[in-house]
Design an enzyme around this catalytic site. Structure first.
Site, PDB file in Angstrom:
ATOM      1  N   TRP A 272       0.851  -1.198   0.000  1.00  0.00           N
ATOM      2  CA  TRP A 272       0.000   0.000   0.000  1.00  0.00           C
ATOM      3  C   TRP A 272       0.883   1.243   0.000  1.00  0.00           C
ATOM      4  O   TRP A 272       1.895   1.259   0.713  1.00  0.00           O
ATOM      5  CB  TRP A 272      -0.861  -0.019   1.266  1.00  0.00           C
ATOM      6  CG  TRP A 272      -1.635   1.241   1.529  1.00  0.00           C
ATOM      7  CD1 TRP A 272      -2.917   1.510   1.149  1.00  0.00           C
ATOM      8  CD2 TRP A 272      -1.191   2.405   2.244  1.00  0.00           C
ATOM      9  NE1 TRP A 272      -3.290   2.761   1.567  1.00  0.00           N
ATOM     10  CE2 TRP A 272      -2.240   3.338   2.238  1.00  0.00           C
ATOM     11  CE3 TRP A 272      -0.002   2.773   2.863  1.00  0.00           C
ATOM     12  CZ2 TRP A 272      -2.157   4.589   2.845  1.00  0.00           C
ATOM     13  CZ3 TRP A 272       0.102   4.019   3.455  1.00  0.00           C
ATOM     14  CH2 TRP A 272      -0.971   4.918   3.446  1.00  0.00           C
TER      15      TRP A 272
ATOM     16  N   SER B 106       4.548  -6.429   2.183  1.00  0.00           N
ATOM     17  CA  SER B 106       3.690  -5.626   3.043  1.00  0.00           C
ATOM     18  C   SER B 106       2.230  -6.058   2.908  1.00  0.00           C
ATOM     19  O   SER B 106       1.893  -7.205   3.187  1.00  0.00           O
ATOM     20  CB  SER B 106       3.893  -4.144   2.724  1.00  0.00           C
ATOM     21  OG  SER B 106       3.366  -3.316   3.721  1.00  0.00           O
ATOM     22  N   THR B 107       1.343  -5.177   2.440  1.00  0.00           N
ATOM     23  CA  THR B 107      -0.055  -5.546   2.222  1.00  0.00           C
ATOM     24  C   THR B 107      -0.149  -6.703   1.235  1.00  0.00           C
ATOM     25  O   THR B 107      -1.020  -7.578   1.363  1.00  0.00           O
ATOM     26  CB  THR B 107      -0.849  -4.340   1.682  1.00  0.00           C
ATOM     27  OG1 THR B 107      -0.792  -3.279   2.633  1.00  0.00           O
ATOM     28  CG2 THR B 107      -2.298  -4.694   1.414  1.00  0.00           C
TER      29      THR B 107
ATOM     30  N   ALA C 259       8.552  -8.422   4.400  1.00  0.00           N
ATOM     31  CA  ALA C 259       8.103  -7.306   5.255  1.00  0.00           C
ATOM     32  C   ALA C 259       6.580  -7.245   5.278  1.00  0.00           C
ATOM     33  O   ALA C 259       5.982  -6.177   5.131  1.00  0.00           O
ATOM     34  CB  ALA C 259       8.697  -5.985   4.776  1.00  0.00           C
TER      35      ALA C 259
ATOM     36  N   ASP D 128      12.439  -2.554  10.639  1.00  0.00           N
ATOM     37  CA  ASP D 128      11.218  -2.194   9.918  1.00  0.00           C
ATOM     38  C   ASP D 128      10.353  -1.343  10.831  1.00  0.00           C
ATOM     39  O   ASP D 128       9.828  -1.821  11.833  1.00  0.00           O
ATOM     40  CB  ASP D 128      10.472  -3.472   9.503  1.00  0.00           C
ATOM     41  CG  ASP D 128       9.319  -3.204   8.548  1.00  0.00           C
ATOM     42  OD1 ASP D 128       8.679  -2.148   8.658  1.00  0.00           O
ATOM     43  OD2 ASP D 128       9.045  -4.086   7.712  1.00  0.00           O
TER      44      ASP D 128
ATOM     45  N   HIS E  59      11.554  -1.220   5.997  1.00  0.00           N
ATOM     46  CA  HIS E  59      10.361  -1.843   5.435  1.00  0.00           C
ATOM     47  C   HIS E  59      10.514  -2.094   3.935  1.00  0.00           C
ATOM     48  O   HIS E  59      10.056  -3.110   3.415  1.00  0.00           O
ATOM     49  CB  HIS E  59       9.146  -0.938   5.688  1.00  0.00           C
ATOM     50  CG  HIS E  59       7.849  -1.547   5.275  1.00  0.00           C
ATOM     51  ND1 HIS E  59       7.395  -2.749   5.776  1.00  0.00           N
ATOM     52  CD2 HIS E  59       6.891  -1.129   4.394  1.00  0.00           C
ATOM     53  CE1 HIS E  59       6.225  -3.047   5.244  1.00  0.00           C
ATOM     54  NE2 HIS E  59       5.907  -2.087   4.388  1.00  0.00           N
TER      55      HIS E  59
END
Length: 276
Positions: free
Chosen positions: A31, A97-98, A122, A227, A256
């Site tokens: 995101w 991530s997302t 991450a 992160d 991150h």
């Protein structure tokens, strides 16, 4: 520009690079970015003979910006429909991530029939938000502040994030890349306001614990121990405990944005995992 249309008439943009008969690797972005954030990894693997598929999630990048459907189940369903449309099989799914949550939810909903391996970089699983049973999580007030900042001045907020914690540029001695900041801002501003706003709740409050338990395939977890966005204590360290075949690799000092800041090492680790 290659796109396919989902059952609810949402157009999803995707890149299809490399050897069309080679082993397939898919990439799910974070995101509020899009498939461009994977270009380093996609180019590297496509140059090694892999077929690389990277899509823009609904509400992001060059895909449609529907008012509805900005939730993790629909994200995963959109991706499954892309798998069906391109008849993708024996896929290694990679998510950052997302996007790592999207990969986990994909397997949770649709199983591993089309998937042979996964990589979570991450990534947000098991669950980001702090609760009575997740003391290491991030307080809900932090995500509320994201929403407030978006409403107040999204353009400035989307400069503040990459200028600071996302790439780790707020750390002493960090080598700041204005180009990366500009790229993050550009990708973020391409996203639907509603889609990126809704996605904050999805990446922060969705519990992927049961999805991780269903990932009965070799799964590599890459996470930086610095992160600041998805702290490793609440994510990578917990995810590997829930994964039936999980392997964790910690990047010392890693931020991150591992696919950007540590691109060379991430590419090396992906290739090694793919060929193992």
């Amino acid at each position: 520009m290659p796109t396919f249309t989902t059952r609810d008439r949402t157009d999803i943009y995707y890149k299809d690079w490399g050897n069309k008969t080679g082993p397939v690797v898919t990439f799910s972005h974070g995101w509020p970015l899009n498939s461009d954030n994977w270009d380093s990894q996609a180019f590297f693997l496509a140059s090694k003979g892999y077929r690389v598929i990277a899509h823009d999630r609904r509400g992001h990048g060059r895909s449609s910006q529907p008012w509805e459907g900005n939730n993790m189940n629909t994200y995963a369903d959109d991706l499954y429909q892309l798998f069906e449309a391109l008849d993708l099989r024996d896929v290694t799914m990679v998510g950052h991530s997302t996007g790592g949550g999207e990969v986990a939810r994909f397997v949770g909903l649709f199983g591993t029939e089309r998937v042979k391996k996964a990589v979570l970089i991450a990534s947000v699983p098991p669950v980001m938000v702090q609760s009575a049973i997740n003391a290491e999580g991030t307080p809900l007030a932090v995500f509320d502040s994201f929403r407030e900042a978006m409403i107040g001045d999204r353009a400035q907020f989307f400069l503040d994030v990459p200028s600071g914690p996302f790439f780790g540029f707020n750390r002493s001695g960090a080598k700041v890349s204005q180009g990366l900041i500009n790229s993050w801002w550009q990708q973020g501003m391409m996203a639907s306001f509603k889609g990126s706003y809704d996605c904050i709740k999805q990446f922060s409050e969705t519990d992927f614990s049961e999805d991780l338990k269903k990932m009965t395939i070799p799964t590599l977890v890459l996470h930086g121990d610095d992160d600041q966005v998805v702290p490793i204590q609440a994510s990578g360290l917990k995810s590997v405990e829930l994964l039936p075949q999980g392997t964790l690799k910690i990047y010392p000092g890693g931020p991150h944005a591992l696919p950007n800041i540590c691109a060379e090492q991430v590419n090396k680790d992906l290739l090694e995992f793919l060929e193992s």
